[in-house]
Each structure stands twice: as C-alpha cells, then as structure tokens.
Design an enzyme around this catalytic site. Structure first.
Site, PDB file in Angstrom:
ATOM      1  N   GLY A  21       4.257 -18.109  39.994  1.00 17.21           N
ATOM      2  CA  GLY A  21       4.546 -19.510  39.736  1.00 17.21           C
ATOM      3  C   GLY A  21       6.003 -19.837  40.002  1.00 17.21           C
ATOM      4  N   ASP A  53      16.932 -16.769  36.012  1.00 18.31           N
ATOM      5  CA  ASP A  53      16.599 -16.403  34.641  1.00 18.31           C
ATOM      6  C   ASP A  53      16.547 -17.700  33.858  1.00 18.31           C
ATOM      7  OD1 ASP A  53      15.954 -14.021  33.038  1.00 18.31           O
ATOM      8  OD2 ASP A  53      17.481 -14.838  31.707  1.00 18.31           O
ATOM      9  N   ASP A 107       5.176 -24.625  29.925  1.00 19.20           N
ATOM     10  CA  ASP A 107       5.073 -25.994  30.447  1.00 19.20           C
ATOM     11  C   ASP A 107       4.089 -26.883  29.685  1.00 19.20           C
ATOM     12  OD1 ASP A 107       6.979 -25.418  32.321  1.00 19.20           O
ATOM     13  OD2 ASP A 107       5.647 -25.522  34.055  1.00 19.20           O
ATOM     14  N   HIS A 111       8.759 -11.349  40.378  1.00 21.29           N
ATOM     15  CA  HIS A 111       7.369 -10.951  40.576  1.00 21.29           C
ATOM     16  C   HIS A 111       6.436 -12.004  39.978  1.00 21.29           C
ATOM     17  CE1 HIS A 111       9.444  -7.202  41.356  1.00 21.29           C
ATOM     18  NE2 HIS A 111       8.319  -6.624  41.727  1.00 21.29           N
TER      19      HIS A 111
END
Length: 208
Positions: free
Chosen positions: A17, A74, A168, A14
């Site tokens: 990105g 994951d 990030d 869900h």
C-alpha cells in the site's frame, strides 16, 4: 548534495500500500521505482526512537545494498491524549502472532487498541490525532536528505471505508467528514501527511 533526476530509485519498503502511494506521487517526475521487496533486500531493524531515525536507517540500508539512490518513509499515527502513541510503534501495535507463517499485521486489532485506550479515558476524551511522515533519501556515497509532513484530524469508531490501509479507516482528516479510507486515492494524495512531505521533497529535488 546530489539531486534526483529521471532514473531508478529504490523505495525501501515491503508494504504494498505504501509503495503504491509513493509510486503515484513520483510518477510525474519520470522516476522508475524499484521496491526493496522486489529486489529481495532485507528489512533492517528499526531501532530508532523517532520517525527520522527510522527513515534514515531504512534508506541507508537500501542504498548500500542496491548501490542505487533509495527513498524510505517512516510514518505513523500520533494520538494527542495518548502522549503521541502509537507514534513510531504504529506498525508494532498491529503485530499479531499466528501459528503458521510467523507474525503478521492485523490493522483492525491495532485500531481496536487505540479505541480501547481512548475508551478507558472516558467518553468525553478528545480524539485529536495526526499522521506524521518522514521521507529520507540516501545515496550510495552516504549523503542524505530528510523531509517531514503532517496531516491533522480526529479519530472515529467504528472503522469506515475500504480504500486505504493501516489506520486510515478510523482517521478523519481536518475539514472532511470522511475517513482516509473513504477518500478516492487521488483525493487522499492531495492532503495526506505523505503528500505534505513529498511536496517539500519535490520543491527541493526537482524545482530549480
């Protein structure tokens, strides 16, 4: 074991990105990606203690609910001097309670938690870290396949860049002086942990 061909594949996430990255990586192979969110599939409880366990939980749940082959990712940030934390709890570190609408994820807060723990260890604390990724494919008949990837680097502070998501902005991949969030998405796709795992998936699933 079945092999993926052109056709539909449920992406068991869900996270917008993450979905965008996976769609870009699968685009050359004629795969029509359907997101679990768009299909209204529930998010299963991630009760595993490893990336592999959680990826399989999500892939199997999506495959059973949709009766379509499903791919789950994951992934997480593992900081060496924090014993691999946040690891499988990467997203949990971003959970923030709000008064309306239930919990949401605050990634700046999560990055701050990591930085705070490193600061407690002193200014000379090594900042080596890596992103880990496990991709799991599950078919409706119960068969599965798993692929693991990794991207090594160091952590920086304060966060830099607006092109990525999650952690990030504080992760500088090895051999670069820019964070993942400062790299063009196409450039990141070539070196990311997800790209590493996808290369193994592609070799196994699409190469004869």
């Amino acid at each position: 074991m079945p092999r993926l061909g052109t056709g539909k594949l449920v992406i068991a996430t869900h996270n917008a990105g993450k979905l965008k990255e996976i769609q870009a990586l699968l685009a050359p192979y004629g795969i029509e990606c359907l997101s679990a969110g768009a299909l209204g599939l529930p998010e299963p409880a991630e009760t595993g203690t490893t990336f592999t366990e959680n990826a399989l939980i999500k892939a199997r749940a999506a495959a059973q609910a949709s009766q379509i082959a499903s791919l789950a990712d994951d992934s997480g940030l593992c900081v060496d001097t924090l014993g691999g934390a946040p690891g499988v709890y990467t997203a949990d570190w971003a959970e923030a309670d709000v008064f309306e609408g239930g919990p949401r994820r605050d990634w700046y807060m999560a990055m701050g938690k990591v930085e705070g723990k490193l600061a407690e260890l002193g200014p000379d604390t090594p900042r080596h870290a890596h992103f880990a990724c496990v991709l799991a494919i599950a078919w409706p008949d119960g068969q599965t396949a798993v692929y693991e990837g990794r991207a090594s680097g160091t952590l920086t502070w304060p966060p830099r860049g607006t092109l990525g998501f999650g952690y990030d902005p504080v992760f500088v991949p090895a051999g670069y002086d820019r964070t993942f969030a400062e790299l063009d998405p196409a450039e990141k796709h070539e070196i990311s942990h997800r790209a590493d795992a996808f290369a193994k998936l592609v070799e196994d699933q699409f190469c004869i």
